[in-house]
Design an enzyme around this catalytic site. Structure first.
Site, PDB file in Angstrom:
ATOM      1  CD  GLU A  80      27.370  38.954  37.128  1.00  0.00           C
ATOM      2  OE1 GLU A  80      27.010  39.710  36.709  1.00  0.00           O
ATOM      3  OE2 GLU A  80      27.729  38.540  38.254  1.00  0.00           O
ATOM      4  CG  ASP A 122      37.025  42.302  37.910  1.00  0.00           C
ATOM      5  OD1 ASP A 122      37.601  42.483  37.084  1.00  0.00           O
ATOM      6  OD2 ASP A 122      37.259  42.564  39.420  1.00  0.00           O
ATOM      7  CB  THR A 174      29.568  38.802  41.765  1.00  0.00           C
ATOM      8  OG1 THR A 174      30.174  40.037  42.184  1.00  0.00           O
ATOM      9  CG2 THR A 174      27.983  39.089  41.688  1.00  0.00           C
ATOM     10  NE  ARG A 180      23.536  50.973  36.469  1.00  0.00           N
ATOM     11  CZ  ARG A 180      24.357  49.856  36.941  1.00  0.00           C
ATOM     12  NH1 ARG A 180      24.966  49.061  36.259  1.00  0.00           N
ATOM     13  NH2 ARG A 180      24.628  49.986  38.242  1.00  0.00           N
TER      14      ARG A 180
HETATM   15  P1  5GP Z   1      33.461  40.356  40.887  1.00  0.00           P
HETATM   16  O1  5GP Z   1      32.516  40.053  41.753  1.00  0.00           O
HETATM   17  O2  5GP Z   1      33.600  39.199  39.676  1.00  0.00           O
HETATM   18  O3  5GP Z   1      34.753  40.903  41.149  1.00  0.00           O
HETATM   19  O4  5GP Z   1      32.720  41.496  39.999  1.00  0.00           O
HETATM   20  C1  5GP Z   1      31.594  41.379  39.214  1.00  0.00           C
HETATM   21  C2  5GP Z   1      30.664  42.619  39.279  1.00  0.00           C
HETATM   22  O5  5GP Z   1      31.721  43.811  39.473  1.00  0.00           O
HETATM   23  C3  5GP Z   1      30.145  42.710  37.867  1.00  0.00           C
HETATM   24  O6  5GP Z   1      28.818  42.173  37.921  1.00  0.00           O
HETATM   25  C4  5GP Z   1      30.324  44.440  37.723  1.00  0.00           C
HETATM   26  O7  5GP Z   1      29.170  44.624  38.313  1.00  0.00           O
HETATM   27  C5  5GP Z   1      31.336  44.801  38.431  1.00  0.00           C
HETATM   28  N1  5GP Z   1      32.647  45.075  37.498  1.00  0.00           N
HETATM   29  C6  5GP Z   1      33.560  44.020  37.387  1.00  0.00           C
HETATM   30  N2  5GP Z   1      34.342  44.524  36.479  1.00  0.00           N
HETATM   31  C7  5GP Z   1      33.899  45.712  36.070  1.00  0.00           C
HETATM   32  C8  5GP Z   1      34.197  46.659  34.906  1.00  0.00           C
HETATM   33  O8  5GP Z   1      35.323  46.628  34.309  1.00  0.00           O
HETATM   34  N3  5GP Z   1      33.276  47.666  34.957  1.00  0.00           N
HETATM   35  C9  5GP Z   1      32.040  47.905  35.559  1.00  0.00           C
HETATM   36  N4  5GP Z   1      31.420  48.845  35.333  1.00  0.00           N
HETATM   37  N5  5GP Z   1      31.670  47.002  36.597  1.00  0.00           N
HETATM   38  C10 5GP Z   1      32.621  45.922  36.846  1.00  0.00           C
HETATM   39 MG    MG Z   2      27.205  43.793  38.058  1.00  0.00          MG
END
Ligand code: 5GP
Ligand code: MG
Length: 178
Positions: A102, A106, A110, A168
C-alpha cells in the site's frame, strides 16, 4: 526545494526522494529477513505504482511474484469511507503467502476491504506493507506488518499519491501547506 501548486492548493516538500529511497530500502530489508516463502506481492493501484516498482527491486526472496489490484476510496482530500473494488485478481490464491503493498494507510477502510477480498480464498498467510501510515487516523485492529514511515494526519501527495489525480509523478512527497 520549492513549493508546488496542484489544482487550488499549495504543497511543500515533506519527504525528499533521497529519504524515500532510504525508507524503501529499509522496508525491503525487513521483508527480506521475515523469511516468507514464495511471496505473492499485491500492489494496490494507482497510488502504490512507484513504491511497488522501487521496493520490488530491493526484494531478494527467491520466486517472488507481483500482481495488482485497483480500489478507490478518496475524492479530493477527504476519505469517502466506502471503498469499491475496480480491478480484481486473476490468479489462484490458494496456499499463497500474500504481501499487500500500500502507498498509505489512513483510516484502514481500504485495508479492511482488501482483507475481505481474500477471505474464503484459502490463502496460506497475509501480511501488509505500507510506505506511509497515519496512526492517529487508523481505526482498525488489523496489524500492519511492515511500515515505511508513520506520519501525522497531513494530506500528502507525490511519489504515486495524488490530489484529484494529479501529482503522482512528483519524485518527492509533499504535504499540504497551511
Ligand atoms: P484509508 O482507506 O486507509 O482511509 O485510505 C487509504 C487510501 O486513501 C490510500 O490508499 C490512498 O489512496 C488514500 N489516502 C489516504 N491518505 C492520503 C493522503 O494523505 N494523500 C493521498 N494522496 N491519498 C491518501
Ligand atoms: Mg490508494
Amino acid at each position: 526545494m520549492e513549493d508546488i501548486k496542484l489544482h487550488d492548493k499549495t504543497f511543500e516538500v515533506y519527504i525528499p526522494e533521497t529519504e524515500i529511497a532510504e525508507i524503501v530500502q529499509h522496508l525491503a530489508k525487513q521483508i527480506n529477513i521475515a523469511s516468507i516463502s514464495r511471496p505473492l506481492f499485491i500492489a494496490v493501484l494507482n497510488g502504490s505504482f512507484l513504491f511497488a516498482a522501487d521496493v520490488m527491486r530491493k526484494i531478494t526472496i527467491p520466486n517472488s511474484e507481483i500482481s495488482f489490484i485497483k480500489l478507490a476510496s478518496y475524492q479530493g482530500t477527504k476519505s469517502t469511507g466506502s471503498v469499491n473494488e475496480l480491478i480484481g485478481l486473476s490468479q489462484d490464491l490458494e496456499n499463497r503467502n500474500i504481501i499487500i503493498l500500500e502507498d498509505i494507510i489512513d483510516t484502514g477502510n481500504t485495508l479492511e476491504k482488501i482483507i475481505e477480498l481474500f477471505q474464503n480464498k484459502k490463502i496460506a498467510s497475509f501480511k501488509t506493507a505500507t510506505l506511509l501510515y497515519k496512526p492517529k487516523a487508523y481505526k482498525k485492529d488489523i496489524p500492519i506488518d511492515f511500515i515505511g514511515k508513520s506520519i501525522p494526519n497531513d494530506f500528502v501527495v507525490g511519489y504515486g499519491l495524488d490530489y484529484d489525480e494529479i501529482g503522482r509523478n512528483l519524485p518527492h512527497i509533499y504535504k499540504l501547506k497551511n
